[in-house]
Design an enzyme around this catalytic site. Structure first.
Site, PDB file in Angstrom:
ATOM      1  N   CYS A 290       0.786  -1.235   0.000  1.00  0.00           N
ATOM      2  CA  CYS A 290       0.000   0.000   0.000  1.00  0.00           C
ATOM      3  C   CYS A 290       0.827   1.301   0.000  1.00  0.00           C
ATOM      4  CB  CYS A 290      -1.054   0.000   1.095  1.00  0.00           C
ATOM      5  SG  CYS A 290      -0.405  -0.255   2.746  1.00  0.00           S
ATOM      6  N   ARG A 320      10.341  -9.125   4.374  1.00  0.00           N
ATOM      7  CA  ARG A 320      10.452  -8.709   5.785  1.00  0.00           C
ATOM      8  C   ARG A 320      11.511  -9.548   6.469  1.00  0.00           C
ATOM      9  NH1 ARG A 320       4.098  -7.930   7.636  1.00  0.00           N
ATOM     10  NH2 ARG A 320       3.549  -6.658   5.829  1.00  0.00           N
ATOM     11  N   GLU A 322      12.317 -11.452   9.205  1.00  0.00           N
ATOM     12  CA  GLU A 322      11.569 -12.041  10.332  1.00  0.00           C
ATOM     13  C   GLU A 322      12.495 -12.633  11.386  1.00  0.00           C
ATOM     14  OE1 GLU A 322       8.407 -11.822  10.966  1.00  0.00           O
ATOM     15  OE2 GLU A 322       7.333 -11.509   9.088  1.00  0.00           O
ATOM     16  N   ARG A 331       5.743 -18.376   7.612  1.00  0.00           N
ATOM     17  CA  ARG A 331       6.378 -17.134   8.072  1.00  0.00           C
ATOM     18  C   ARG A 331       7.743 -17.072   7.420  1.00  0.00           C
ATOM     19  NH1 ARG A 331       5.336 -13.286  11.511  1.00  0.00           N
ATOM     20  NH2 ARG A 331       3.643 -14.459  12.418  1.00  0.00           N
ATOM     21  N   GLU A 339      -2.521  -7.080  -2.502  1.00  0.00           N
ATOM     22  CA  GLU A 339      -3.011  -6.081  -1.568  1.00  0.00           C
ATOM     23  C   GLU A 339      -3.995  -5.181  -2.278  1.00  0.00           C
ATOM     24  OE1 GLU A 339      -0.389  -4.136   1.136  1.00  0.00           O
ATOM     25  OE2 GLU A 339      -2.018  -2.891   1.900  1.00  0.00           O
ATOM     26  N   ASP A 400      -8.629  -9.400  11.652  1.00  0.00           N
ATOM     27  CA  ASP A 400      -7.737 -10.469  11.214  1.00  0.00           C
ATOM     28  C   ASP A 400      -8.562 -11.701  10.871  1.00  0.00           C
ATOM     29  OD1 ASP A 400      -5.420  -9.057  11.497  1.00  0.00           O
ATOM     30  OD2 ASP A 400      -4.693 -10.139  13.267  1.00  0.00           O
ATOM     31  N   GLU A 417      -2.788 -16.191  11.294  1.00  0.00           N
ATOM     32  CA  GLU A 417      -3.394 -15.066  10.570  1.00  0.00           C
ATOM     33  C   GLU A 417      -3.141 -15.269   9.080  1.00  0.00           C
ATOM     34  OE1 GLU A 417      -2.051 -11.050  11.600  1.00  0.00           O
ATOM     35  OE2 GLU A 417      -2.556 -10.407   9.567  1.00  0.00           O
ATOM     36  N   ASN A 420      -5.854  -9.842   6.454  1.00  0.00           N
ATOM     37  CA  ASN A 420      -6.589  -8.891   7.272  1.00  0.00           C
ATOM     38  C   ASN A 420      -7.316  -7.868   6.426  1.00  0.00           C
ATOM     39  OD1 ASN A 420      -4.635  -7.071   6.429  1.00  0.00           O
ATOM     40  ND2 ASN A 420      -3.404  -7.362   8.267  1.00  0.00           N
ATOM     41  N   CYS A 445      -6.965  -0.893   3.672  1.00  0.00           N
ATOM     42  CA  CYS A 445      -6.385  -1.894   2.786  1.00  0.00           C
ATOM     43  C   CYS A 445      -6.605  -3.292   3.342  1.00  0.00           C
ATOM     44  CB  CYS A 445      -4.911  -1.623   2.572  1.00  0.00           C
ATOM     45  SG  CYS A 445      -3.953  -1.631   4.074  1.00  0.00           S
ATOM     46  N   ARG A 452       0.007 -17.897   3.087  1.00  0.00           N
ATOM     47  CA  ARG A 452      -0.820 -18.206   4.267  1.00  0.00           C
ATOM     48  C   ARG A 452      -2.087 -18.963   3.868  1.00  0.00           C
ATOM     49  NH1 ARG A 452       0.643 -14.685   8.862  1.00  0.00           N
ATOM     50  NH2 ARG A 452       2.927 -14.649   8.713  1.00  0.00           N
TER      51      ARG A 452
HETATM   52  P1  ATP Z   1       2.093 -11.376  11.754  1.00  0.00           P
HETATM   53  O1  ATP Z   1       1.433 -10.875  12.997  1.00  0.00           O
HETATM   54  O2  ATP Z   1       1.742 -12.778  11.399  1.00  0.00           O
HETATM   55  O3  ATP Z   1       3.562 -11.076  11.695  1.00  0.00           O
HETATM   56  P2  ATP Z   1       1.584  -8.951  10.415  1.00  0.00           P
HETATM   57  O4  ATP Z   1       0.651  -8.296  11.343  1.00  0.00           O
HETATM   58  O5  ATP Z   1       3.011  -8.588  10.408  1.00  0.00           O
HETATM   59  O6  ATP Z   1       1.448 -10.530  10.565  1.00  0.00           O
HETATM   60  P3  ATP Z   1       0.501  -7.560   8.227  1.00  0.00           P
HETATM   61  O7  ATP Z   1       1.564  -6.560   8.133  1.00  0.00           O
HETATM   62  O8  ATP Z   1      -0.806  -7.187   8.801  1.00  0.00           O
HETATM   63  O9  ATP Z   1       1.005  -8.862   8.956  1.00  0.00           O
HETATM   64  O10 ATP Z   1       0.349  -8.206   6.784  1.00  0.00           O
HETATM   65  C1  ATP Z   1      -0.846  -8.723   6.311  1.00  0.00           C
HETATM   66  C2  ATP Z   1      -0.721 -10.115   5.761  1.00  0.00           C
HETATM   67  O11 ATP Z   1       0.552 -10.365   5.152  1.00  0.00           O
HETATM   68  C3  ATP Z   1      -0.822 -11.185   6.829  1.00  0.00           C
HETATM   69  O12 ATP Z   1      -2.166 -11.430   7.128  1.00  0.00           O
HETATM   70  C4  ATP Z   1      -0.192 -12.355   6.128  1.00  0.00           C
HETATM   71  O13 ATP Z   1      -1.110 -12.940   5.238  1.00  0.00           O
HETATM   72  C5  ATP Z   1       0.907 -11.730   5.310  1.00  0.00           C
HETATM   73  N1  ATP Z   1       2.211 -11.831   5.973  1.00  0.00           N
HETATM   74  C6  ATP Z   1       2.761 -10.962   6.840  1.00  0.00           C
HETATM   75  N2  ATP Z   1       3.986 -11.362   7.233  1.00  0.00           N
HETATM   76  C7  ATP Z   1       4.222 -12.536   6.586  1.00  0.00           C
HETATM   77  C8  ATP Z   1       5.316 -13.446   6.558  1.00  0.00           C
HETATM   78  N3  ATP Z   1       6.407 -13.220   7.252  1.00  0.00           N
HETATM   79  N4  ATP Z   1       5.211 -14.547   5.786  1.00  0.00           N
HETATM   80  C9  ATP Z   1       4.101 -14.768   5.052  1.00  0.00           C
HETATM   81  N5  ATP Z   1       3.052 -13.946   5.021  1.00  0.00           N
HETATM   82  C10 ATP Z   1       3.086 -12.840   5.777  1.00  0.00           C
HETATM   83 ZN    ZN Z   2      -1.657  -1.968   3.571  1.00  0.00          ZN
HETATM   84 MG    MG Z   3       4.724  -9.392  11.325  1.00  0.00          MG
END
Ligand code: ATP
Ligand code: ZN
Ligand code: MG
Length: 486
Positions: A290, A320, A322, A331, A339, A400, A417, A420, A445, A452
């Site tokens: 976004c 990201r 992680e 993850r 998006e 979520d 999750e 969202n 968004c 996932r």
């Molecule tokens: P989480 O709490 O699981 O780390 P987040 O709150 O960081 O998620 P958002 O930034 O809200 O995730 O991103 C929205 C979506 O992106 C999540 O619902 C998920 O589907 C996907 N997503 C986020 N981080 C990851 C990741 N590390 N691997 C795979 N998918 C991801």
């Molecule tokens: Zn967004």
């Molecule tokens: Mg996260």
């Protein structure tokens, strides 16, 4: 509050004989603060003590007037600098532990902060640093209170318990079959069977949710500038999760000669030689799609008749860092999302979110046949500001969507999750100065995490194609075979 500021103002020549005249000039300005000054040849030392208005604002106003005053006496006003500034303000709660901020010394006692700043230039006074420093102190104290607390989570809806095909970890099993292979930290290579499943998930999202609701596709760069992330808040929110991008200093082969020579001899990358050839990063790899969409709309006025503006991106993966949290394909450090972004009036967004939820529900119930649930979550900063009560009636916030993972066991807590839906209100609209003719705009968004969706589906349905629901198989009429490796 108390703002006790000592500044120095430089003059083009001595003004010692204007002492009396200047005193009555300042007096007549009627500024509500205690103002003292002394003139020492061509320097004025100015002390402004104020309880209400902030002395650093008063001095800027005064500086202008002084230029006028000295102008009449053919004296130029040359410079302004901060000598010492003592600020006192009240806070609501005692800090739980010591804290510090840049550019100032802090002393905190009995819900009172003493902030001392010394020797700073004019820019420091003009660029709003001081107000942000006061805000930062308050924010850091607030943060100490919610650190380590659980995110607010409230169940909205939950599907019936279902019988699942197995209780294995689909990532592990796919790895055994060779369908997926780890390439670098948290980045997977998908061989044809796994790729086909992901693409089927994508097609379901596009054909069953995104297009029927009228979202239009955009394509965006994978790089996101720091400017954009400063506006969205990502750079202060998650600097430790971003993959930063460096441009080379030059593309001339001569500049890279030593690096290449070393590489040829040692078959290794010489890190120092590499760093020497790189510029400092000014952007990073897409974290969520976004921000670049908002950046593309910055400063635009959207025609009222085109509201709500509905856009989506599936062109760039999100990266990201992680760190230790990685697991299988669920993850990862690089993932694939669709998006969608919606911009419109509050009423329009409420309607879009309702329709979105209805379409997602259809997908999870009727196509993927998942055991899933929805929960309202509230970020800490909203929790802290006491906005939860309002939020329950308000549409602002995040929902979520989660799926149960049988391989992890405990049904009461092992949910993932998978996506969202958010409405963020005016935050980004304001940050990027996006307008329409009459209405007040909001935005939001929804990020559909394809890895996932895939994890949730395979964790519940297994890896046997024949066992999968026919509603899903419509989107994947045949599972491509794995190449045979000997
Ligand atoms: P989480 O709490 O699981 O780390 P987040 O709150 O960081 O998620 P958002 O930034 O809200 O995730 O991103 C929205 C979506 O992106 C999540 O619902 C998920 O589907 C996907 N997503 C986020 N981080 C990851 C990741 N590390 N691997 C795979 N998918 C991801
Ligand atoms: Zn967004
Ligand atoms: Mg996260």
């Amino acid at each position: 509050m108390k703002f006790d500021l000592v500044c120095s103002i430089g003059l083009s020549k001595s003004a010692e004989d204007l002492q009396g005249e200047l005193a009555s000039f300042i007096e007549k300005l009627g500024i509500e603060a205690k103002i003292d000054f002394s003139i020492n040849q061509n320097e004025i030392l100015l002390n402004i003590v104020s309880e209400e208005r902030r002395s650093h604002q008063i001095v800027l106003q005064l500086y202008k007037q002084l230029a006028r005053f000295f102008g009449k006496h053919k004296i130029g006003v040359r410079s302004l600098s901060l000598k010492e500034y003592n600020i006192e303000f009240e806070i609501e709660k005692e800090p739980l532990k010591e804290l510090s901020i840049p550019f100032a010394e802090l002393e905190i006692k009995n819900k009172k902060v003493k902030m001392r700043i010394s020797e700073k230039n004019e820019e420091f006074l003009r660029q709003g640093y001081i107000d942000r420093m006061i805000r930062l102190v308050k924010e850091k104290i607030e943060k100490q209170y919610y650190e380590g607390k659980k995110e607010y989570w409230q169940l909205i809806w939950q599907s019936k318990e279902k019988k699942h095909a197995w209780n294995k970890d689909p990532s592990e099993e796919m790895q055994k079959l060779g369908w997926i292979k780890l390439l670098g930290k948290g980045k997977w290579f998908f061989f044809p069977p796994a790729a086909a499943i992901m693409r089927a998930m994508e097609e379901i999202a596009i054909k069953e949710v995104v297009l029927p609701l009228g979202f239009k596709e955009i394509i965006q760069p994978m790089h996101v500038s720091f400017d954009t992330w400063i506006k969205t808040g990502h750079l202060e929110g998650m600097p430790g999760e971003i993959y930063y991008i460096c441009e080379p200093k030059s593309r001339e082969i001569e500049d890279w000669e030593k690096f290449v020579d070393l590489l040829k001899i040692t078959r290794k990358v010489d890190e120092n030689e590499l760093i020497k050839n790189l510029k400092f990063p000014k952007e990073g790899v897409c974290y969520a799609q976004c921000p670049n969409i908002y950046s593309a709309l910055a400063g635009k006025t959207i025609a009222e008749e085109d509201l709500p503006l509905l856009l989506f991106d599936r062109s760039t993966p999100s990266d990201r860092y992680e760190a230790g949290g990685k697991h299988g394909i669920e993850r990862v450090d690089e993932f694939h999302r669709i998006e969608i972004v919606y911009i419109g009036t509050k009423e329009q967004l409420t309607e879009i979110v309702e329709k979105l939820i209805e379409r997602y529900r259809y997908v999870f119930d009727k196509i993927l046949d998942l055991e899933w649930r929805m929960a309202r979550v509230t970020p800490f900063y909203l929790q802290q500001a006491g906005l939860i009560a309002e939020e329950e009636n308000e549409i602002k916030g995040t929902i979520d969507f989660e799926a149960y993972l049988p391989y992890r066991g405990d049904r009461s807590k092992e949910w993932l999750e998978i996506q969202n839906v958010s409405i963020v209100g005016e935050k980004y609209i304001k940050a990027f100065n996006i307008k329409t003719q009459r209405s007040q705009l909001w935005s939001g968004c929804s990020g559909i995490g394809l890895e996932r969706w895939m994890t949730a589906f395979l964790a519940q349905k297994g890896l046997e194609y024949d066992q999968w629901p026919s509603s899903f198989k419509k989107y994947l009429p045949r599972l491509p075979e794995m190449p045979k490796f000997l």
